[in-house]
Design an enzyme around this catalytic site. Structure first.
Site, PDB file in Angstrom:
ATOM      1  N   SER A 229      27.608 -34.122 -26.887  1.00  0.00           N
ATOM      2  CA  SER A 229      28.272 -32.893 -27.327  1.00  0.00           C
ATOM      3  C   SER A 229      27.629 -31.704 -26.628  1.00  0.00           C
ATOM      4  O   SER A 229      26.410 -31.707 -26.382  1.00  0.00           O
ATOM      5  CB  SER A 229      28.098 -32.756 -28.844  1.00  0.00           C
TER       6      SER A 229
ATOM      7  N   TYR B 141      22.844 -33.444 -36.438  1.00  0.00           N
ATOM      8  CA  TYR B 141      23.901 -33.815 -35.486  1.00  0.00           C
ATOM      9  C   TYR B 141      23.506 -33.432 -34.057  1.00  0.00           C
ATOM     10  O   TYR B 141      23.616 -34.238 -33.119  1.00  0.00           O
ATOM     11  CB  TYR B 141      25.205 -33.128 -35.884  1.00  0.00           C
TER      12      TYR B 141
END
Ligand SMILES: NC(=O)c1ccc[n+]([C@@H]2O[C@H](COP(=O)([O-])OP(=O)(O)OC[C@H]3O[C@@H](n4cnc5c(N)ncnc54)[C@H](O)[C@@H]3O)[C@@H](O)[C@H]2O)c1
Length: 252
Positions: A144, A157
């Site tokens: 990401s 995350y």
């Protein structure tokens, strides 16, 4: 377009959202598909088989559980005899509660790491011996853009997606001599089906759009060209790398 005809692609988290778009893109390029997910994926597998004329199966699997991952790989081998492409897309992401780090429950930290990091490791661990036998394979880990830029309220995350970058680089070195490429695809914010169901993740959209050289929303289909490149012979001399698809956000 059928550059992956006869190949077998395993997509984790492929039942819906971005993972389903990945599975559809690979099937459109001719690959047979194994979808692994904790969510129901029979319907997606059937739609892919009918829509693209390939074979597609769904295997229920929690990628953080080694026993289930062993069973997943065994099911894929039993059906197709090979795994050519592994897409580590499954993540604890859209449904994940958001907390600032000083209030983040350690159980949530552990769950995010278990799915996003251990899960990517386990599928690679158990798929790689089959790729080694074939002396070829493509492993594509989904990271990401947040791993580069940070994101408030998402410490676990973001750390998990940064760990994926390191995992990619090490697996690339270990598996390269066996003919296996390992690369990362790092999307920026993508308006996925799952995020539309969990709109609090979309709150920073305006700020993120302003950071982009191409200042528009990203959609799941924007990722498919990069995925197919990493899954195909076009990327045979590329490994350990990250392809960022984010409208130019991490470069601007
Ligand atoms: N949407 C974005 O903005 C964005 C941005 C960057 C990276 N990503 C990454 O792209 C991927 C897909 O994101 P998405 O937006 O579709 O979100 P999502 O949360 O819906 O995707 C995750 C998929 O993984 C499955 N899953 C969750 N836990 C699992 C487990 N333990 N075992 C197996 N499957 C499991 C879910 O059921 C779902 O199908 C994720 O890796 C995410 O981190 C998304």
């Amino acid at each position: 377009m059928a550059q992956l005809a006869g190949k077998v692609a395993l997509v984790t988290g492929g039942a819906k959202s971005i993972g389903r778009t990945f599975a559809q893109g690979l099937a459109q390029a001719g690959a047979n598909i194994v979808i692994a997910d904790i969510a129901e994926g029979e319907t997606t597998a059937k739609e892919i088989a009918t829509g693209f004329g390939v074979a597609a199966i769904f295997v229920k699997c929690d990628v953080s559980d080694e026993t289930q991952v062993r069973q997943l790989i065994a099911a894929a081998i039993a059906k197709f005899g090979r795994i050519d492409i592994l897409v580590n897309n499954a993540a604890y992401f859209a449904a994940m509660p958001l907390h600032p780090a000083h209030e983040l429950p350690v159980e949530l930290w552990d769950k995010v790491m278990a799915v996003n990091v251990r899960g990517s490791f386990l599928t690679a661990k158990h798929a790689a011996p089959h790729m080694m036998k074939a002396k070829s394979g493509k492993i594509i880990n989904i990271s990401s853009g947040t791993a580069y830029k940070g994101m408030p309220d998402m410490a676990a995350y973001v750390a998990s997606k940064a760990a994926v970058l390191g995992l990619t680089r090490t697996l690339a070195r270990e598996f390269g001599p066996h003919g296996i490429n390992v690369n990362t695809l790092a999307p920026g914010l993508i308006e996925s089906e799952s995020l539309l169901e969990n709109p609090r993740h979309l709150a920073p959209t305006e700020r993120i759009l302003a950071s982009r050289a191409i200042a528009r929303k990203g959609l799941p289909r924007d990722l498919v060209g990069g995925l197919l490149f990493l899954a195909s012979p076009a990327s045979d001399f590329m490994t350990g790398q990250t392809l960022a698809i984010d409208g130019g956000s991490i470069n601007t």
